[in-house]
Design a protein around this motif. Sequence first.
Motif, PDB file in Angstrom:
ATOM      1  N   ASP A   1       0.825  -1.215   0.000  1.00 13.84           N
ATOM      2  CA  ASP A   1       0.000   0.000   0.000  1.00 13.84           C
ATOM      3  C   ASP A   1       0.854   1.258   0.000  1.00 13.84           C
ATOM      4  OD1 ASP A   1      -2.136  -1.722   2.293  1.00 13.84           O
ATOM      5  OD2 ASP A   1      -2.519  -1.373   0.157  1.00 13.84           O
ATOM      6  N   THR A   2       2.150   1.115   0.109  1.00 16.42           N
ATOM      7  CA  THR A   2       3.043   2.270   0.102  1.00 16.42           C
ATOM      8  C   THR A   2       2.945   3.009  -1.224  1.00 16.42           C
ATOM      9  OG1 THR A   2       4.606   1.275   1.663  1.00 16.42           O
ATOM     10  CG2 THR A   2       5.455   2.999   0.193  1.00 16.42           C
ATOM     11  N   ALA A   3       2.645   4.314  -1.152  1.00 17.82           N
ATOM     12  CA  ALA A   3       2.458   5.129  -2.345  1.00 17.82           C
ATOM     13  C   ALA A   3       2.153   6.559  -1.922  1.00 17.82           C
ATOM     14  CB  ALA A   3       1.296   4.594  -3.188  1.00 17.82           C
ATOM     15  N   VAL A   4       2.136   7.438  -2.899  1.00 16.96           N
ATOM     16  CA  VAL A   4       1.568   8.769  -2.698  1.00 16.96           C
ATOM     17  C   VAL A   4       0.079   8.663  -3.015  1.00 16.96           C
ATOM     18  CG1 VAL A   4       1.560  11.174  -3.421  1.00 16.96           C
ATOM     19  CG2 VAL A   4       3.729   9.916  -3.291  1.00 16.96           C
ATOM     20  N   TYR A   5      -0.736   9.128  -2.102  1.00 16.73           N
ATOM     21  CA  TYR A   5      -2.187   9.054  -2.259  1.00 16.73           C
ATOM     22  C   TYR A   5      -2.731  10.423  -2.653  1.00 16.73           C
ATOM     23  CZ  TYR A   5      -2.376   4.336  -0.437  1.00 16.73           C
ATOM     24  OH  TYR A   5      -2.234   2.977  -0.276  1.00 16.73           O
ATOM     25  N   TYR A   6      -3.592  10.413  -3.672  1.00 11.69           N
ATOM     26  CA  TYR A   6      -4.174  11.629  -4.197  1.00 11.69           C
ATOM     27  C   TYR A   6      -5.690  11.565  -4.093  1.00 11.69           C
ATOM     28  CZ  TYR A   6       0.370  12.110  -6.532  1.00 11.69           C
ATOM     29  OH  TYR A   6       1.706  12.204  -6.817  1.00 11.69           O
ATOM     30  N   CYS A   7      -6.312  12.686  -3.779  1.00 11.47           N
ATOM     31  CA  CYS A   7      -7.756  12.754  -3.923  1.00 11.47           C
ATOM     32  C   CYS A   7      -8.076  13.559  -5.182  1.00 11.47           C
ATOM     33  CB  CYS A   7      -8.439  13.352  -2.694  1.00 11.47           C
ATOM     34  SG  CYS A   7      -8.122  15.085  -2.410  1.00 11.47           S
ATOM     35  N   ALA A   8      -9.262  13.308  -5.711  1.00 15.48           N
ATOM     36  CA  ALA A   8      -9.664  13.918  -6.967  1.00 15.48           C
ATOM     37  C   ALA A   8     -11.165  14.157  -6.956  1.00 15.48           C
ATOM     38  CB  ALA A   8      -9.273  13.026  -8.142  1.00 15.48           C
ATOM     39  N   ALA A   9     -11.595  15.154  -7.730  1.00 14.56           N
ATOM     40  CA  ALA A   9     -13.009  15.492  -7.832  1.00 14.56           C
ATOM     41  C   ALA A   9     -13.428  15.477  -9.292  1.00 14.56           C
ATOM     42  CB  ALA A   9     -13.273  16.863  -7.223  1.00 14.56           C
ATOM     43  N   GLY A  10     -14.604  14.923  -9.545  1.00 16.49           N
ATOM     44  CA  GLY A  10     -15.101  14.849 -10.906  1.00 16.49           C
ATOM     45  C   GLY A  10     -16.605  14.678 -10.935  1.00 16.49           C
ATOM     46  N   PRO A  11     -17.204  14.654 -12.106  1.00 14.15           N
ATOM     47  CA  PRO A  11     -18.662  14.592 -12.208  1.00 14.15           C
ATOM     48  C   PRO A  11     -19.256  13.238 -11.799  1.00 14.15           C
ATOM     49  CG  PRO A  11     -17.648  14.553 -14.374  1.00 14.15           C
ATOM     50  CD  PRO A  11     -16.556  14.839 -13.410  1.00 14.15           C
ATOM     51  N   GLU A  12     -18.500  12.149 -11.997  1.00 12.14           N
ATOM     52  CA  GLU A  12     -19.025  10.825 -11.681  1.00 12.14           C
ATOM     53  C   GLU A  12     -17.937   9.992 -11.018  1.00 12.14           C
ATOM     54  OE1 GLU A  12     -22.828  11.562 -13.181  1.00 12.14           O
ATOM     55  OE2 GLU A  12     -22.065   9.866 -12.017  1.00 12.14           O
ATOM     56  N   PRO A  13     -18.315   9.100 -10.099  1.00 13.45           N
ATOM     57  CA  PRO A  13     -17.308   8.216  -9.510  1.00 13.45           C
ATOM     58  C   PRO A  13     -16.860   7.168 -10.524  1.00 13.45           C
ATOM     59  CG  PRO A  13     -19.499   7.601  -8.760  1.00 13.45           C
ATOM     60  CD  PRO A  13     -19.670   8.841  -9.584  1.00 13.45           C
ATOM     61  N   MET A  14     -15.587   7.099 -10.766  1.00  5.14           N
ATOM     62  CA  MET A  14     -15.080   6.136 -11.723  1.00  5.14           C
ATOM     63  C   MET A  14     -13.637   5.800 -11.416  1.00  5.14           C
ATOM     64  SD  MET A  14     -14.665   8.437 -15.152  1.00  5.14           S
ATOM     65  CE  MET A  14     -16.434   8.729 -15.223  1.00  5.14           C
ATOM     66  N   ALA A  15     -13.144   4.750 -12.041  1.00  2.00           N
ATOM     67  CA  ALA A  15     -11.784   4.295 -11.782  1.00  2.00           C
ATOM     68  C   ALA A  15     -10.751   4.957 -12.679  1.00  2.00           C
ATOM     69  CB  ALA A  15     -11.708   2.784 -11.949  1.00  2.00           C
ATOM     70  N   ALA A  16     -11.185   5.582 -13.739  1.00  2.00           N
ATOM     71  CA  ALA A  16     -10.241   6.182 -14.684  1.00  2.00           C
ATOM     72  C   ALA A  16      -9.806   7.561 -14.203  1.00  2.00           C
ATOM     73  CB  ALA A  16     -10.891   6.298 -16.058  1.00  2.00           C
ATOM     74  N   THR A  17      -8.504   7.805 -14.261  1.00  2.00           N
ATOM     75  CA  THR A  17      -7.995   9.115 -13.845  1.00  2.00           C
ATOM     76  C   THR A  17      -8.520  10.230 -14.747  1.00  2.00           C
ATOM     77  OG1 THR A  17      -6.010   8.810 -15.201  1.00  2.00           O
ATOM     78  CG2 THR A  17      -5.876   8.119 -12.900  1.00  2.00           C
ATOM     79  N   THR A  18      -8.810   9.898 -15.977  1.00  5.46           N
ATOM     80  CA  THR A  18      -9.275  10.910 -16.930  1.00  5.46           C
ATOM     81  C   THR A  18     -10.665  11.410 -16.607  1.00  5.46           C
ATOM     82  OG1 THR A  18     -10.018   9.109 -18.355  1.00  5.46           O
ATOM     83  CG2 THR A  18      -7.850  10.060 -18.826  1.00  5.46           C
ATOM     84  N   GLY A  19     -11.361  10.744 -15.698  1.00  5.10           N
ATOM     85  CA  GLY A  19     -12.714  11.165 -15.338  1.00  5.10           C
ATOM     86  C   GLY A  19     -12.774  12.237 -14.267  1.00  5.10           C
ATOM     87  N   TYR A  20     -11.625  12.686 -13.803  1.00  2.00           N
ATOM     88  CA  TYR A  20     -11.579  13.660 -12.720  1.00  2.00           C
ATOM     89  C   TYR A  20     -10.991  14.983 -13.196  1.00  2.00           C
ATOM     90  CZ  TYR A  20     -12.832   9.738  -9.801  1.00  2.00           C
ATOM     91  OH  TYR A  20     -13.507   8.672  -9.248  1.00  2.00           O
ATOM     92  N   ASP A  21     -11.602  16.051 -12.728  1.00  2.00           N
ATOM     93  CA  ASP A  21     -11.213  17.389 -13.184  1.00  2.00           C
ATOM     94  C   ASP A  21     -10.194  18.063 -12.271  1.00  2.00           C
ATOM     95  OD1 ASP A  21     -14.692  17.754 -13.892  1.00  2.00           O
ATOM     96  OD2 ASP A  21     -13.098  17.239 -15.309  1.00  2.00           O
TER      97      ASP A  21
END
Length: 122
Positions: free
Chosen positions: A90-110
């Motif tokens: 689980d070691t990693a840099v963790y990021y939060c993101a906001a977008g119009p719909e919950p999805m697994a693709a990074t491209t879905g977040y603005d």
Amino acid sequence: QVQLVESGGGLVQAGGSLRLSCAASGRTFPSYAMGWFRQAPGKEREFVAAISWSDGSTYYADSVKGRFTISRDNAKITVYLQMNSLEPEDTAVYYCAAGPEPMAATTGYDYWGQGTQVTVSS
């Protein structure tokens, strides 16, 4: 415009717990789906969890299902990621993101935060 700031990362032993927070600014926050992603050195950014704004539905990557819990507090304009039974993987840099719909693709977040480091020692 939405700005996101993560906190709560750190160093923990395997089997331990951490709770990440993501504080958002912007009056439109309650209308956004929120997601957590992570990126380990030399690897692509990967989906961890997401939560919808409409009904609070949650979604998880198989690797964290049953160990991590995503939640949100619209009044505090904050989203959380409770991480239990942490593993060195689980070691990693963790990021939060906001977008119009919950999805697994990074491209879905603005919008994206700057990230917080989580290190799990064995």
